[in-house]
Design an enzyme around this catalytic site. Structure first.
Site, PDB file in Angstrom:
ATOM      1  N   SER A 127       0.774  -0.739   0.105  1.00 48.04           N
ATOM      2  CA  SER A 127       0.202  -0.330  -0.222  1.00 48.04           C
ATOM      3  C   SER A 127       0.920   1.468  -0.103  1.00 48.04           C
ATOM      4  O   SER A 127       1.985   1.048   0.403  1.00 48.04           O
ATOM      5  CB  SER A 127      -1.133   0.127   1.666  1.00 48.04           C
ATOM      6  OG  SER A 127      -1.632   1.396   1.284  1.00 48.04           O
ATOM      7  N   TYR A 130      -2.433  -0.426  10.736  1.00 43.73           N
ATOM      8  CA  TYR A 130      -3.197  -1.062   8.959  1.00 43.73           C
ATOM      9  C   TYR A 130      -1.632  -0.968   8.392  1.00 43.73           C
ATOM     10  O   TYR A 130      -0.576  -1.800   7.712  1.00 43.73           O
ATOM     11  CB  TYR A 130      -3.878  -0.127   8.707  1.00 43.73           C
ATOM     12  CG  TYR A 130      -3.745  -0.683   6.822  1.00 43.73           C
ATOM     13  CD1 TYR A 130      -4.188  -1.674   6.343  1.00 43.73           C
ATOM     14  CD2 TYR A 130      -3.637  -0.073   6.121  1.00 43.73           C
ATOM     15  CE1 TYR A 130      -4.782  -2.262   4.613  1.00 43.73           C
ATOM     16  CE2 TYR A 130      -3.292   0.349   4.497  1.00 43.73           C
ATOM     17  CZ  TYR A 130      -4.784  -1.083   3.940  1.00 43.73           C
ATOM     18  OH  TYR A 130      -4.166  -1.059   2.579  1.00 43.73           O
TER      19      TYR A 130
END
Length: 585
Positions: free
Chosen positions: A455, A468
């Protein structure tokens, strides 16, 4: 070695007896497999069993090989004319009323080109799949054209193929090849195949290797020089041809087939990132392509419906496994590979969603597609998946570790249980996939590619996504480490780093430190913002395929991801200051 469930018969022709094995239903279309040098019919065993549930599969030992008898004398006993007699005798015995679908590898392909271009075999061959063996007539014309007009490029092609054909010259020497095969070369050949061709160890090659290789030297002596000097001018294929070219073939140049459309007007081309002995190293992919080609011809088409998506020449027929394929980026990636003609394994913990992805993948162009229900955080379940895929579908060519979950909220509000859930899926799921499927790729020795979905959060710190971001940063570093380790195995590793992409992860991401009502409100708001941004997952899928083709290490996808990646390299302090900004809730 005996083929499992095979029925044997003997066919007598031209003073020799040929050992023929059959599998599958004789009422179905017949696929006839012809082996090369220095092999026997067992080189096809893994391909044959994969085809036997759909076709009547026939294999035979070429004269002087395996359990077939050798002509006497050997000199003059292996001409293409006599090999054609053998083929017609076998075809008449196993499929007297219907033409056969011919498949040849190495010298099996060389002689099959003779079968498919001579008049007396016309009408007996429904289709021909060739791999790693050119027509000697076509080869002769190829050489003559380059000798008559010796441009630098053409001279380079001649010299290149001449270097690859070193063994042909040795096989023309008297006595020496026989002595070598019956001596040290025959003893070390299995190790040579394992080391240089990455042919799996086991019960291949068979114990007849030394006599097969000694007899087979006459294939070269009886045919190569006469045909290359005086190639036939009428060597046109009278059946549809599928050409499968291993890109890593140490013995044959791809350039040999540059003008093949002149001789085979009904031609389908395939390429395969593999070495020479593909019947042993890529049986699953060959069985898929042969089955598809045979089915298309039986259905009245001259060639299979070709994949039309981007990079179809790179991924056609390859086995691709995608986790988190039930929705979002995973589903879009499955469709992209399907459009490129790949075989797709869609994995998701939601079995129904995975099944829908597999079904649609078949509709949009996948050679085949399957659904598997697995939680990637479950190590034992992943081990069972890896074993099942290898057994039923083959070794994965491309692995896309895409499954992931979201978690927002401050570090102090994030519980140990929250951390475990995020790391179990986002990091450990990737570790399980890389370890299990990467090991299979390495053991096969034919390369491959691993894609890990990280990401933009992997290099863009933020106070709102500590768990995350940490999981995705770990995935990015894991990818970099694996890329360094697996490069020598020919396995590429790419980390894909999307930014704000319109998927359902925003509506399912958990928010630490808030009650259910507040969490639902934040999920709805995030989903609305991502929807307004409206960057489609299909663009991420395109980036994944492009990243594999170009063997890129890190692929930031969206504009904001590319910007953050640039800042992380040249202005990290700016990113750190931005990370302190409290996002609106």
């Amino acid at each position: 070695m005996t083929l499992r469930g095979a029925r044997e018969r003997w066919v007598r022709t031209g003073g020799v007896e040929l050992c023929v094995a059959e599998l599958g239903d004789p009422d179905r279309p017949t696929v006839l497999l012809v082996h090369g040098y220095p092999d026997s019919k067992e080189v096809w065993s893994e391909v044959a069993v994969r085809l036997a549930d759909r076709f009547h599969v026939v294999l035979y030992d070429v004269r002087g090989h395996g359990r077939s008898t050798a002509p006497q004398p050997l000199r003059g006993g292996f001409t293409l004319e006599k090999l054609t007699d053998d083929f017609l005798a076998v075809a008449d015995a196993v499929s007297p009323d219907r033409p056969v679908h011919l498949v040849g590898h190495d010298w099996g392909s060389v002689q099959s080109w003779e079968f498919v271009t001579v008049k007396r075999a016309e009408g007996r061959i429904a289709s021909f799949t060739s791999m790693s063996g050119p027509s000697l007539d076509h080869f002769g014309h190829w050489i003559q054209r380059r000798m008559k007009r010796p441009t630098p490029r053409r001279v380079g092609q001649l010299l290149g193929q001449g270097a690859k054909s070193w063994y042909v010259y040795l096989l023309h020497t008297p006595v020496l090849p026989e002595l070598a095969w019956r001596g040290p070369l025959g003893r070390t050949w299995p190790r040579i195949l394992s080391r240089f061709e990455k042919v799996p160890a086991g019960n291949y090659p068979t114990s007849s290797l030394t006599s097969d290789a000694a007899h087979g030297a006459w294939l070269y002596r009886d045919n190569v020089r006469p045909r290359l000097r005086r190639p036939r001018a009428d060597a046109y294929a009278h059946a549809p041809v599928q050409l499968i070219t291993p890109l890593g073939d140490a013995f044959l140049s791809e350039r040999l087939y540059d003008e093949l459309e002149l001789w085979a007007p009904q031609l389908t081309r395939r390429t395969l990132p593999a070495k020479h002995w593909v019947p042993r190293t890529r049986p699953d992919q060959l069985a898929s392509w042969v089955g598809e080609f045979v089915t298309s011809v039986e259905g009245g088409r001259q060639e299979p419906v070709s994949a039309t998506g981007p990079h179809a020449d790179r991924f056609g027929g390859q086995l691709v496994l995608i986790t988190g394929a039930g929705s979002g980026i995973g589903r879009a990636t499955a469709y992209a590979f399907a459009e490129a003609g790949a075989r797709v394994v869609a994995v998701d913990r939601d079995g129904e969603a995975a099944a829908r992805t597999a079904e649609m993948s078949r509709l949009v162009g996948a050679t085949d597609a399957w659904a598997e229900t697995v939680d990637v955080s479950d190590e034992q379940a992943m081990e069972k998946l890896a074993a099942k895929v290898a057994t039923e579908y083959g070794v994965v060519d491309v692995l896309v570790n895409n499954a992931g979950i979201g978690l927002a909220g401050s570090f102090l509000d994030t519980t140990s249980d929250d951390w475990r859930k995020v790391l179990d899926v986002n990091l450990w799921g990737v570790i399980h996939g890389c370890r299990l499927f990467g090991k299979q790729m390495a053991e096969r020795g034919q390369g491959g590619h691993i894609v890990n979905t990280a990401s933009a959060a992997a290099f863009q710190p933020t106070r709102a996504l500590p768990a995350y971001s940490t999981s995705k940063a770990a995935v990015l570093m894991l990818s970099e480490c694996l890329r360094a380790e697996l490069a020598e195995q020919g396995i590429g590793v790419t980390a894909i780093c999307p930014g704000l992409v319109n998927t359902n992860i925003t509506s399912t991401a958990r928010h630490a430190g808030v009650d259910a009502a507040e969490e639902a409100r934040r999920q709805k708001k995030s989903a609305r913002l991502y929807g307004m941004r409206n960057y489609p997952p299909e663009k991420v899928a395109e980036a994944i395929l492009r990243g594999i083709v170009n063997n890129e290490a890190v692929v930031p996808v969206t504009p904001e991801a590319r910007g953050a990646h640039l800042l992380s390299r040249f202005a990290p302090g700016m990113l750190r200051r931005l990370a302190r900004v409290k996002p609106p809730m």
